[in-house]
Design a protein around this motif. Structure first.
Motif, short mmCIF file in Angstrom:
data_model
loop_
_atom_site.label_atom_id
_atom_site.label_comp_id
_atom_site.label_asym_id
_atom_site.label_seq_id
_atom_site.Cartn_x
_atom_site.Cartn_y
_atom_site.Cartn_z
N GLU A 1 -16.83 -4.88 -19.71
CA GLU A 1 -16.08 -4.78 -18.47
C GLU A 1 -16.89 -3.99 -17.46
OE1 GLU A 1 -13.27 -5.65 -21.60
OE2 GLU A 1 -14.60 -3.97 -21.38
N PRO A 2 -16.84 -4.39 -16.22
CA PRO A 2 -17.64 -3.69 -15.21
C PRO A 2 -17.12 -2.29 -14.94
CG PRO A 2 -16.24 -5.34 -14.18
CD PRO A 2 -16.09 -5.51 -15.66
N ILE A 3 -18.03 -1.42 -14.57
CA ILE A 3 -17.66 -0.11 -14.07
C ILE A 3 -17.38 -0.29 -12.59
CG2 ILE A 3 -18.52 2.20 -13.55
CD1 ILE A 3 -19.95 2.14 -16.23
N GLU A 4 -16.19 0.10 -12.17
CA GLU A 4 -15.78 -0.16 -10.80
C GLU A 4 -15.80 1.07 -9.90
OE1 GLU A 4 -11.95 -2.01 -11.05
OE2 GLU A 4 -12.73 -3.71 -12.18
N ILE B 1 -23.39 4.03 -2.10
CA ILE B 1 -23.56 3.88 -3.55
C ILE B 1 -23.04 2.52 -3.95
CG2 ILE B 1 -22.78 4.68 -5.81
CD1 ILE B 1 -22.78 7.49 -4.69
N VAL B 2 -23.87 1.80 -4.72
CA VAL B 2 -23.48 0.49 -5.25
C VAL B 2 -23.70 0.49 -6.75
CG1 VAL B 2 -23.90 -2.00 -5.18
CG2 VAL B 2 -24.10 -0.65 -3.09
N ILE B 3 -22.69 0.04 -7.49
CA ILE B 3 -22.79 -0.08 -8.94
C ILE B 3 -23.02 -1.54 -9.27
CG2 ILE B 3 -21.62 0.29 -11.15
CD1 ILE B 3 -19.72 2.21 -9.48
N ALA C 1 -18.74 2.93 -4.60
CA ALA C 1 -18.35 4.13 -5.34
C ALA C 1 -16.83 4.30 -5.40
CB ALA C 1 -18.99 5.36 -4.73
N ASP C 2 -16.11 3.84 -4.37
CA ASP C 2 -14.66 4.03 -4.32
C ASP C 2 -13.88 2.96 -5.08
OD1 ASP C 2 -14.92 1.79 -2.71
OD2 ASP C 2 -14.10 2.74 -0.92
N GLY C 3 -14.57 2.02 -5.71
CA GLY C 3 -13.90 1.00 -6.50
C GLY C 3 -13.67 -0.31 -5.78
N THR C 4 -14.05 -0.43 -4.52
CA THR C 4 -13.90 -1.69 -3.80
C THR C 4 -15.09 -2.60 -4.13
OG1 THR C 4 -15.01 -0.78 -1.84
CG2 THR C 4 -12.60 -0.66 -1.91
N ARG C 5 -14.85 -3.91 -4.12
CA ARG C 5 -15.91 -4.87 -4.37
C ARG C 5 -16.96 -4.75 -3.29
NH1 ARG C 5 -16.33 -7.89 -9.09
NH2 ARG C 5 -16.67 -9.92 -8.24
#
Length: 168
Positions: free
Chosen positions: A131-134, A147-149, A159-163
């Motif tokens: 599962e992706p880290i969001e 920041i981009v995951i 970083a805030d969980g938005t796509r």
């Protein structure tokens, strides 16, 4: 006039630094252990690696935790920090990875080098989870830019969980 161009160039350089993007690439978890890199290959100090793991709701993996993950099929071709060591987990021999060795290949303790990190999330008990880290807790990081995951499945999150909608 020449000094104007110097200051304009300097200002643009500062602007570019302020707008930098920090990218974290994250692998699947094997019994909670996963590989993470920042802005490409080998950019973390040991302290930064531990901080990054904390930002990902994890700790720096121990050698024992990595060994359990390795038994379940976890391998990379990347040196990374674990507690007390710098390692590459290898299952298949490959001449460009760990000098063609298999198992947990350890480097001598280098405290000044830069490597990736192997983190451990104690809440993940499945053998393999992709599962992706969001979301990332930025309070542990000294970062000034976006920041981009980047997850192994190709998903990207801010970083805030938005796509994330930007290019990879």
């Amino acid at each position: 006039m020449a000094s104007f161009y110097v200051w304009a160039t300097f200002g643009l350089c500062l602007l570019k630094l302020c707008l930098t993007k920090t990218q974290f690439n994250v692998s699947c978890k094997y019994r909670g252990v996963f590989h993470v890199e920042k802005n490409g290959r080998y950019s973390l100090t040991r302290t930064e690696a531990a901080d990054l793991c904390r930002a990902l709701n994890s700790t720096l993996s121990t050698l024992e935790q990595l060994e359990k993950a390795h038994e379940l099929g976890f391998e990379t071709c990347r040196y990374g920090f674990v507690v007390g060591y710098i390692v590459i987990p290898r299952i298949n021999p490959y001449h460009l990875c760990a000098a063609n060795h298999t198992g947990i290949y350890k480097l001598s303790a280098n405290t000044t080098g830069r490597y990736d990190a192997y983190c451990y999330n104690a809440t993940e008990t499945r053998d393999k989870a992709c599962e992706p880290i969001e979301r990332i807790d930025t309070s542990f990081l000294s970062n000034q830019g976006e920041i981009v995951i980047d997850n192994e499945d190709g998903s990207r999150y801010n970083a805030d969980g938005t796509r994330h909608s930007g290019d990879k």
